[in-house]
Scaffold this motif. Structure first.
Motif, short mmCIF file in Angstrom:
data_model
loop_
_atom_site.label_atom_id
_atom_site.label_comp_id
_atom_site.label_asym_id
_atom_site.label_seq_id
_atom_site.Cartn_x
_atom_site.Cartn_y
_atom_site.Cartn_z
N ARG A 1 49.57 39.57 47.13
CA ARG A 1 50.08 38.68 46.18
C ARG A 1 49.59 37.61 44.72
N TYR A 2 48.03 37.00 45.59
CA TYR A 2 47.31 36.85 44.71
C TYR A 2 45.96 37.26 45.14
N PRO A 3 45.03 38.14 44.71
CA PRO A 3 43.87 38.03 45.32
C PRO A 3 43.56 36.19 45.06
N GLU A 4 43.64 36.13 43.97
CA GLU A 4 42.61 34.73 43.83
C GLU A 4 42.90 33.20 44.62
N SER A 5 43.81 33.89 45.89
CA SER A 5 44.60 31.99 46.92
C SER A 5 43.25 31.71 47.95
N ASN A 6 43.72 30.48 47.58
CA ASN A 6 42.60 29.18 47.84
C ASN A 6 42.97 29.60 49.56
N LEU A 7 44.55 30.80 49.87
CA LEU A 7 44.57 30.86 51.60
C LEU A 7 43.55 32.02 52.19
#
Length: 490
Positions: free
Chosen positions: A343-349
């Motif tokens: 979904r979001y390769p830069e996610s902080n999760l």
């Protein structure tokens, strides 16, 4: 000392928020992150509600749809013009890329045919990332005083707000929220409330009561400039959280593996973390809960509760934070990681980012300041010219807490570097002032303040930032001073 503590409180909040980079103020984002839970939005919702059935809107023009909400590709002004042309209202989903409920809404509820049928016939629909400057997100967020995400705005064709609702919901709850704004339905929650107060506690009733409460909570009002409003906002949500906890505890956890209760679990475990009994049960029965919810909901719940556990353990100096992160690399929790990474390769999760973010806090909790100092030296060496103002500001904030003079001088250097990279950012300016006052360099602290103020415009956003900047630095700076000839050094 009081100014030091004030500076650290502000700097800590600002720096922590900068992990979710935005131009909006931390008070707003504080509510976004902590108020709305990670909830489930089911692909085939069968959840009943006491909300009076919404009347059909001009059934002759309501066409059957096999897709969800159709979002307008354009700016707000263009959407308003399109709405006037089509004789519709405007619906705005105000979100951020890191907001769990926002993500689940967009990946599940918004895509359901029944939701598409309802919204496409009534609205020109617009998605607004409140952090996206190309969409004028920060400006529009300020214009409509958006204090939490997700927020759903209903506007007329002149751009005037007709109403708003907040937070995550199932499809039936979501439509109930919007239909109330439009006057197409009414609420019977007062009756449910009276039954609860009178002592009715059957599992079936409390389950429905909590489902209806989610719709009521969507209409909570909050003014981020009013501390009493913020406290009342949290207190109302906490009241139903207590009821939900009692409901969960009254039943075997195995009975909660169903669509409605999964919705409630994910909604009301809003600040939960790894190590809590029900959280552990859900993760141990990942596949079963996935079967009654959605990949998006399970991913957000898994990763956010893990992040909560990691943060809690790292701040306590407990090495279990590493175990929580490593668990994300194994089945079934890795499914959540894979979903989020796609979904979001830069996610902080993502696990590597969790470790990167919290290993410093672990060292700080252990009071290993030499370790913190060395870690930042290594990081800045690896970053090189790619180091950002946020990197320097965060490092400065942390090292200021050491009593070692060498560490504090390095913190001042980092704060100066941050300000040189971005002297328009109020967080960066406050951090620089905090560092300078900590080492008792009041002269340069006043120069930083003057330079920051001189760079502001008369815009509403800049003036709002200035007011908060002045509040944050007043105890540190005392009376104002004129810039000296050294100002060019800044």
């Amino acid at each position: 000392m009081s100014s030091m503590k004030s500076a650290l409180r502000f700097s800590k909040r600002a720096s922590g928020y900068r992990r979710n980079r935005s131009s909006l103020w931390v008070e707003t984002m504080f509510c976004c992150v902590l108020t709305f839970p990670i909830w489930t939005a089911c692909s085939n919702p069968q959840i009943a509600t006491s909300e009076a059935t919404a009347t059909k809107h001009d059934s002759e023009v309501m066409e059957s749809s096999t897709k969800g909400i159709e979002f307008y590709d354009g700016l707000l002004d263009d959407a308003l013009a399109q709405a006037e042309q089509e004789d519709k209202l405007v619906f705005i989903d105000v979100y951020t890329m890191w907001c769990g409920p926002c993500i689940v809404m967009q990946e599940t509820v918004f895509r359901l045919p029944e939701v598409g049928d309802y919204f496409n016939s009534r609205f020109i629909n617009l998605k607004l990332d409140m952090e996206n400057e190309e969409q004028n997100g920060p400006e529009i967020g300020t214009r409509f005083s958006v204090g939490v995400v997700p927020t759903y705005l209903i506007l007329d064709t002149e751009g005037s707000e007709l109403g708003r609702a907040l937070g995550g919901a199932s499809s039936s709850q979501f439509i109930a929220m919007i239909s109330r704004i439009l006057g197409e339905s009414t609420s019977s929650f007062e009756e449910m409330q009276a039954r609860y107060v009178s002592g009715e506690r059957s599992s079936e009733f409390v389950q429905q009561y909590l489902m209806d409460a989610i719709v009521e909570l969507a209409f909570r009002e909050i003014d981020n400039k009013d501390s009493d409003s913020v406290r009342a906002f949290f207190a109302e949500g906490a009241k139903y959280k207590v009821i939900a906890d009692e409901y969960f505890s009254s039943r075997p956890f195995s009975e909660l593996i169903n669509e409605t209760d999964a919705n409630l679990v994910f909604h009301f475990l809003e600040r939960s973390r790894r190590g809590e009994e029900l959280v552990e049960f859900v993760l141990q029965h990942y596949e079963e809960f996935l079967a009654v919810s959605s990949e998006s909901a399970m991913a957000q719940f898994t990763l956010n509760t893990t992040l909560g556990g990691v943060a809690n353990a790292a701040r306590a100096g407990d090495e279990v934070f590493v175990d929580y992160i490593e668990a994300l690399e194994s089945y079934p929790l890795k499914k959540a990681v894979d979903h989020e990474r796609n979904r979001y390769p830069e996610s902080n999760l993502l696990p590597e980012r969790m470790k990167y973010s919290w290993e410093v806090d672990f060292l700080m909790a252990k009071e290993d300041w030499d370790g913190v100092y060395k870690m930042y030296q290594q990081r800045f060496e690896s970053w090189g010219e790619n180091a950002t103002a946020a990197h320097y500001q965060w490092a400065s904030r942390n090292l200021l807490q050491s009593e070692n003079s060498v560490h504090r001088e390095k913190a001042v250097e980092y704060a100066r570097n941050a300000f040189e990279l971005d002297n328009k950012d109020p967080y960066v300016a406050v951090s620089h002032i905090s560092a300078l006052t900590t080492v008792e360099n009041q002269e340069l602290a006043h120069q930083v303040a003057n330079k920051y103020r001189a760079g502001l415009s008369d815009s509403e956003q800049d003036q709002s930032n200035l007011e908060k900047f002045n509040d944050a630095t007043s105890s540190m700076l005392g009376s104002e001073r004129e810039p000296s000839s050294e100002e060019g050094w800044l």
